[in-house]
Design a protein around this motif. Structure first.
Motif, mmCIF file in Angstrom:
data_model
loop_
_atom_site.group_PDB
_atom_site.id
_atom_site.type_symbol
_atom_site.label_atom_id
_atom_site.label_comp_id
_atom_site.label_asym_id
_atom_site.label_seq_id
_atom_site.Cartn_x
_atom_site.Cartn_y
_atom_site.Cartn_z
ATOM 1 N N PRO A 23 -25.845 36.695 89.851
ATOM 2 C CA PRO A 23 -24.575 36.006 89.591
ATOM 3 C C PRO A 23 -24.419 34.693 90.363
ATOM 4 C CG PRO A 23 -24.192 38.356 89.827
ATOM 5 C CD PRO A 23 -25.613 38.119 90.235
ATOM 6 N N THR A 238 -7.142 32.312 93.936
ATOM 7 C CA THR A 238 -7.632 32.479 92.572
ATOM 8 C C THR A 238 -9.152 32.599 92.584
ATOM 9 O OG1 THR A 238 -7.774 30.084 92.261
ATOM 10 C CG2 THR A 238 -5.711 31.172 91.627
ATOM 11 N N ALA A 239 -9.697 33.079 91.467
ATOM 12 C CA ALA A 239 -11.143 33.235 91.348
ATOM 13 C C ALA A 239 -11.539 33.030 89.890
ATOM 14 C CB ALA A 239 -11.570 34.627 91.814
ATOM 15 N N THR A 240 -12.821 32.858 89.643
ATOM 16 C CA THR A 240 -13.308 32.774 88.272
ATOM 17 C C THR A 240 -12.854 34.026 87.526
ATOM 18 O OG1 THR A 240 -15.252 31.524 88.980
ATOM 19 C CG2 THR A 240 -15.361 32.601 86.823
ATOM 20 N N PRO A 241 -12.232 33.892 86.370
ATOM 21 C CA PRO A 241 -11.737 35.064 85.639
ATOM 22 C C PRO A 241 -12.862 36.048 85.295
ATOM 23 C CG PRO A 241 -10.787 33.054 84.747
ATOM 24 C CD PRO A 241 -11.863 32.626 85.695
ATOM 25 N N TYR A 242 -12.503 37.304 85.283
ATOM 26 C CA TYR A 242 -13.460 38.365 84.946
ATOM 27 C C TYR A 242 -14.158 38.101 83.606
ATOM 28 C CZ TYR A 242 -15.155 42.994 83.525
ATOM 29 O OH TYR A 242 -15.937 44.025 83.083
ATOM 30 N N PRO A 243 -13.424 37.743 82.528
ATOM 31 C CA PRO A 243 -14.104 37.523 81.241
ATOM 32 C C PRO A 243 -15.149 36.408 81.296
ATOM 33 C CG PRO A 243 -11.740 37.755 80.922
ATOM 34 C CD PRO A 243 -11.960 37.620 82.390
ATOM 35 N N MET A 245 -17.017 35.488 83.955
ATOM 36 C CA MET A 245 -18.226 35.976 84.625
ATOM 37 C C MET A 245 -18.935 37.022 83.778
ATOM 38 S SD MET A 245 -17.434 36.004 88.703
ATOM 39 C CE MET A 245 -19.185 36.004 89.038
ATOM 40 N N GLN A 246 -18.182 37.832 83.092
ATOM 41 C CA GLN A 246 -18.780 38.839 82.214
ATOM 42 C C GLN A 246 -19.578 38.175 81.091
ATOM 43 O OE1 GLN A 246 -19.353 41.862 82.443
ATOM 44 N NE2 GLN A 246 -19.014 43.042 80.569
ATOM 45 N N GLU A 247 -18.997 37.154 80.486
ATOM 46 C CA GLU A 247 -19.684 36.435 79.409
ATOM 47 C C GLU A 247 -20.941 35.750 79.929
ATOM 48 O OE1 GLU A 247 -20.892 34.794 75.908
ATOM 49 O OE2 GLU A 247 -19.497 36.453 76.292
ATOM 50 N N ARG A 248 -20.880 35.240 81.136
ATOM 51 C CA ARG A 248 -22.048 34.607 81.757
ATOM 52 C C ARG A 248 -23.189 35.616 81.874
ATOM 53 N NH1 ARG A 248 -20.295 32.070 87.206
ATOM 54 N NH2 ARG A 248 -19.142 30.641 85.857
#
Length: 258
Positions: A23, A238-243, A245-248
């Protein structure tokens, strides 16, 4: 550009961010960095072991192979090569499939005879001539014989053995950096120097700047800060949204299947 060419292009030095897992490497690649390195500290620490004890050999091999599908050059931090025998070190480098490697001239926190280190470099270049060998001089890092002349003497031995670049972690004095850059016929690599910009390092002759374990250590700090904010009732960062990172990760998985 090849990995070698990235060190010789016009403009500021190559900034090499160092990843410790898939990641983090995916994030660096998506941010536009043309090359990503691994960090032996981050890889070892993620497994719960100290750095520099030859414990990250298998994990580094696995990580570099996992990063092969990425559209970036990959450089592996292999400590001292994880072995004293040049031929075994060369065989390990060949098995990585990396574009470049860092190999340090110390073992167990002690400098080794520069001729022993040069033998490893020569063996690597003989077996995999296209791999960019970044020879690390640990005099400043370990504060052992941390003199400009002694460091340059070691570096010259490594260049004669075939090193494509020289890495002097811990060196930060502008006069030292300028002297190293002027005296060496190969690109000079240093760690990030707080308070000195990438452009300023380039003006001193530096051609590559590595983040080392800094991103990993900062990520651990950030994780603690998030939990502390929740505990203490402070605003949560805040952080990179879950969707996202999941898509990545989905794209990465699919790229490995091709």
């Amino acid at each position: 550009m090849t990995f070698l060419e990235l060190h010789h292009r016009d403009g500021p030095p190559l900034l090499l961010p160092n990843a410790w897992d898939v990641p983090s490497a995916l994030a660096f690649a998506e941010a536009g960095f043309p090359a990503v390195g691994t960090t032996s500290f981050g890889v070892a620490a993620s497994a719960g072991t100290p750095d520099g004890a030859r414990t990250s050999k298998d994990a580094t091999l696995a990580l570099v192979r996992q990063l092969a599908p990425l559209p970036v050059h990959v450089s592996a931090d292999i400590e001292d090569g994880y072995d004293d025998t040049p031929e075994r070190v060369a065989a390990y480098v060949a098995s990585l499939g990396a574009d470049g490697i860092n190999i340090e001239d110390s073992s167990a926190e002690r400098l080794i005879d520069p001729r022993r280190h040069a033998a490893k470099i020569a063996a690597i270049k003989q077996r995999t001539p296209d791999v960019f060998v970044n020879a690390r001089v640990d005099t400043y890092w370990l504060r052992q014989d941390a003199r400009r002349a002694a460091s340059l003497e070691r570096a010259r031995v490594y260049v004669e053995a075939g090193a494509d670049g020289v890495f002097v972690p811990g060196a930060s004095d502008p006069a030292d950096l300028r002297a190293f850059a002027d005296a060496l016929p190969v690109p000079l690599n240093v760690l990030v120097v707080p308070g000195v910009s990438l452009a300023e390092l380039g003006e001193l002759g530096v051609r590559r700047v590595s983040t080392g374990s800094l991103p990993y250590r900062r990520a651990v700090d950030a994780a603690v800060e998030v939990a502390a904010c929740v505990r203490d009732g402070r605003p949560v960062p805040t952080a990179t949204p879950y969707p996202v990172m999941q898509e990545r990760l989905v794209r990465y998985r699919d790229s490995r299947g091709k």
